[in-house]
Design an enzyme around this catalytic site. Structure first.
Site, PDB file in Angstrom:
ATOM      1  N   LYS A 115       0.826  -1.214   0.000  1.00 17.64           N
ATOM      2  CA  LYS A 115       0.000   0.000   0.000  1.00 17.64           C
ATOM      3  C   LYS A 115       0.853   1.253   0.000  1.00 17.64           C
ATOM      4  O   LYS A 115       0.442   2.276  -0.537  1.00 17.64           O
ATOM      5  CB  LYS A 115      -0.970   0.000   1.197  1.00 17.64           C
ATOM      6  N   LYS A 197      -3.576 -10.816  -6.896  1.00 18.86           N
ATOM      7  CA  LYS A 197      -4.864 -10.971  -6.212  1.00 18.86           C
ATOM      8  C   LYS A 197      -5.940 -10.079  -6.838  1.00 18.86           C
ATOM      9  O   LYS A 197      -5.646  -8.949  -7.225  1.00 18.86           O
ATOM     10  CB  LYS A 197      -4.640 -10.555  -4.745  1.00 18.86           C
ATOM     11  N   LYS A 200     -10.389  -5.008  -4.619  1.00 20.34           N
ATOM     12  CA  LYS A 200     -11.458  -4.034  -4.855  1.00 20.34           C
ATOM     13  C   LYS A 200     -10.920  -2.670  -5.258  1.00 20.34           C
ATOM     14  O   LYS A 200     -11.645  -1.851  -5.793  1.00 20.34           O
ATOM     15  CB  LYS A 200     -12.437  -3.945  -3.666  1.00 20.34           C
TER      16      LYS A 200
HETATM   17  P1  TYM Z   1     -10.508  -6.554   3.087  1.00 24.24           P
HETATM   18  O1  TYM Z   1     -11.601  -5.553   3.269  1.00 24.24           O
HETATM   19  O2  TYM Z   1      -9.389  -6.210   2.178  1.00 24.24           O
HETATM   20  O3  TYM Z   1     -11.121  -7.921   2.570  1.00 24.24           O
HETATM   21  C1  TYM Z   1     -12.203  -8.545   3.228  1.00 24.24           C
HETATM   22  C2  TYM Z   1     -12.003 -10.046   3.237  1.00 24.24           C
HETATM   23  O4  TYM Z   1     -11.919 -10.555   1.905  1.00 24.24           O
HETATM   24  C3  TYM Z   1     -10.738 -11.352   1.766  1.00 24.24           C
HETATM   25  N1  TYM Z   1     -10.242 -11.197   0.388  1.00 24.24           N
HETATM   26  C4  TYM Z   1     -10.013 -12.204  -0.462  1.00 24.24           C
HETATM   27  N2  TYM Z   1     -10.135 -13.534  -0.340  1.00 24.24           N
HETATM   28  C5  TYM Z   1      -9.836 -14.291  -1.410  1.00 24.24           C
HETATM   29  N3  TYM Z   1      -9.417 -13.791  -2.598  1.00 24.24           N
HETATM   30  C6  TYM Z   1      -9.272 -12.455  -2.773  1.00 24.24           C
HETATM   31  N4  TYM Z   1      -8.880 -11.952  -3.938  1.00 24.24           N
HETATM   32  C7  TYM Z   1      -9.576 -11.597  -1.672  1.00 24.24           C
HETATM   33  N5  TYM Z   1      -9.552 -10.253  -1.494  1.00 24.24           N
HETATM   34  C8  TYM Z   1      -9.954 -10.028  -0.235  1.00 24.24           C
HETATM   35  C9  TYM Z   1      -9.775 -10.796   2.799  1.00 24.24           C
HETATM   36  O5  TYM Z   1      -8.785 -11.741   3.138  1.00 24.24           O
HETATM   37  C10 TYM Z   1     -10.708 -10.484   3.939  1.00 24.24           C
HETATM   38  O6  TYM Z   1     -10.971 -11.649   4.690  1.00 24.24           O
HETATM   39  N6  TYM Z   1      -7.664  -6.154   7.180  1.00 24.24           N
HETATM   40  C11 TYM Z   1      -8.908  -6.697   6.661  1.00 24.24           C
HETATM   41  C12 TYM Z   1     -10.141  -6.185   7.384  1.00 24.24           C
HETATM   42  C13 TYM Z   1     -10.117  -6.395   8.860  1.00 24.24           C
HETATM   43  C14 TYM Z   1     -10.263  -7.618   9.543  1.00 24.24           C
HETATM   44  C15 TYM Z   1     -10.202  -7.318  10.923  1.00 24.24           C
HETATM   45  C16 TYM Z   1     -10.467  -8.934   9.113  1.00 24.24           C
HETATM   46  C17 TYM Z   1      -9.946  -5.424   9.801  1.00 24.24           C
HETATM   47  N7  TYM Z   1     -10.020  -5.979  11.050  1.00 24.24           N
HETATM   48  C18 TYM Z   1     -10.317  -8.299  11.912  1.00 24.24           C
HETATM   49  C19 TYM Z   1     -10.587  -9.920  10.103  1.00 24.24           C
HETATM   50  C20 TYM Z   1     -10.509  -9.611  11.467  1.00 24.24           C
HETATM   51  C21 TYM Z   1      -9.027  -6.302   5.200  1.00 24.24           C
HETATM   52  O7  TYM Z   1      -8.408  -5.382   4.740  1.00 24.24           O
HETATM   53  O8  TYM Z   1      -9.956  -7.003   4.497  1.00 24.24           O
END
Ligand code: TYM
Length: 331
Positions: A115, A197, A200
């Site tokens: 990032k 990957k 979004k």
């Molecule tokens: P975020 O918002 O980027 O993504 C949400 C969830 O989607 C999963 N994910 C994917 N899984 C498979 N293939 C992909 N291409 C893909 N892109 C995203 C992510 O692994 C995630 O599970 N840091 C986290 C948010 C967060 C969080 C937490 C998660 C904040 N606090 C506490 C769990 C527990 C994040 O940026 O997710």
């Protein structure tokens, strides 16, 4: 443990339109825990501002992410659904855990490195300490299990290290969480660059299938998906594009990789891509319909987020009073 139930926590950032990576890697799996676990699913808006957000978009996406949770099968009566900034204990514990998380540890986080490259003009302190806030999210609820995609594994390991460090210093305070990372769908890849990957925040709209894309858009994007010149539907490391499409097709149809290879034996990529697009669009159709219904009733969404925040705050307070006492803050 809460009331003899193990605890599940997960979160999604309202930082962009959610993709089939978010769906298959995370959200689709959330509802399987609703009956046997005490579940907390959070819209992590505090995390989202580590990257600049347009205020109106952030607000809209916060509602949308909550509605998507519900449209993906999360019943608000069985799951605590809430918005992170509505429970100030997240920010409070986040600060405290900053002081138990090492500079060196945070410097090793690959998401921070990625990032900061992508947002070189805004490498803010929050982007750096992001994992300590994520640790706070998880540890506040004495979480046992965290369903996420593989990209969050490093953050989860850091969470465990911080929890163990705190417990060692002060005696048992936090449960040590485990990840729940679904091997079949833990990393859905970009359709145009299948070695990275699906994200979004990708600027190339053809790289990403959004949960709320129309059927036509979904089919068009899969038609354009990058494959290879071999023209055989086969799962192999040297065929990342085809393998990714097979992973998506498997997730939406429940067919095995062998079945899929057999089904498209001797057929071209055109037919295969169309089948993947249709399976994906059909699989998402009920989510899209339910989402539209939920978004039409904002007052209901607001009552869900309010009840969720009250419930979450109750459990967060219990952990916080323990933490404050252990650290030595005056009550
Ligand atoms: P975020 O918002 O980027 O993504 C949400 C969830 O989607 C999963 N994910 C994917 N899984 C498979 N293939 C992909 N291409 C893909 N892109 C995203 C992510 O692994 C995630 O599970 N840091 C986290 C948010 C967060 C969080 C937490 C998660 C904040 N606090 C506490 C769990 C527990 C994040 O940026 O997710």
């Amino acid at each position: 443990m809460i009331q003899d139930k193990k605890v599940v926590f997960s979160g999604v950032q309202p930082s962009g339109n959610l993709t089939i990576g978010n769906y298959l890697g995370a959200i689709k799996n959330f509802s399987r825990f609703s009956d046997e676990y005490k579940t907390f699913y959070c819209v992590v808006d505090l995390h989202a501002i580590t990257v600049r957000q347009v205020p109106a978009d952030l607000r809209r996406r916060t509602y949308e992410t909550l509605a998507l949770y519900m449209a993906c099968g999360l019943d608000e009566k069985k799951n605590t659904l809430f918005v992170q900034s509505h429970v100030p204990a997240h920010a409070e514990l986040g600060w405290m855990l900053d002081c138990y998380t090492m500079f060196g540890e945070l410097s090793r986080m690959t998401q921070f490195k990625d990032k900061s490259q992508k947002h070189a003009e805004n490498i803010n302190a929050g982007l750096f300490t992001y994992p300590a806030l994520m640790a706070a999210d998880i540890l506040l609820y004495q979480t046992d299990l965290v369903p996420v995609g593989i990209d969050q594994k490093q953050h989860l390991e850091l969470t465990r290290d911080v929890a163990m460090r705190f417990n060692q210093a002060y005696g048992d305070t936090f449960a040590i969480p485990e990840g729940y990372i679904p091997t079949d769908t833990m990393k859905i890849m970009s359709l145009t660059e299948p070695t990275s990957k699906m994200s979004k925040s990708d600027e190339n709209q053809n790289a990403v299938v959004y949960i709320l894309d129309s059927k036509d858009d979904i089919i068009r994007k899969f038609k354009k998906a990058v494959t290879d010149s071999e023209a055989s539907v086969r799962y192999a490391p040297e065929k990342p594009g085809v393998s990714n499409l097979m992973t998506i097709y498997r997730a939406f149809t429940g067919k095995s990789l062998e079945d899929i290879e057999r089904e498209f034996d001797g057929k071209g990529y055109g037919e295969f891509k169309l089948a993947v697009g249709e399976a994906c669009a059909d699989g998402l159709a009920p989510v899209r319909d339910e989402f539209a219904r939920l978004m039409a009733d904002k007052a209901h969404l607001e009552s869900v987020m309010k009840a969720g925040a009250d419930e979450a705050a109750y459990y967060a307070r219990r952990t916080m009073s323990k933490v404050r006492r252990k650290i030595g803050f005056v009550n």
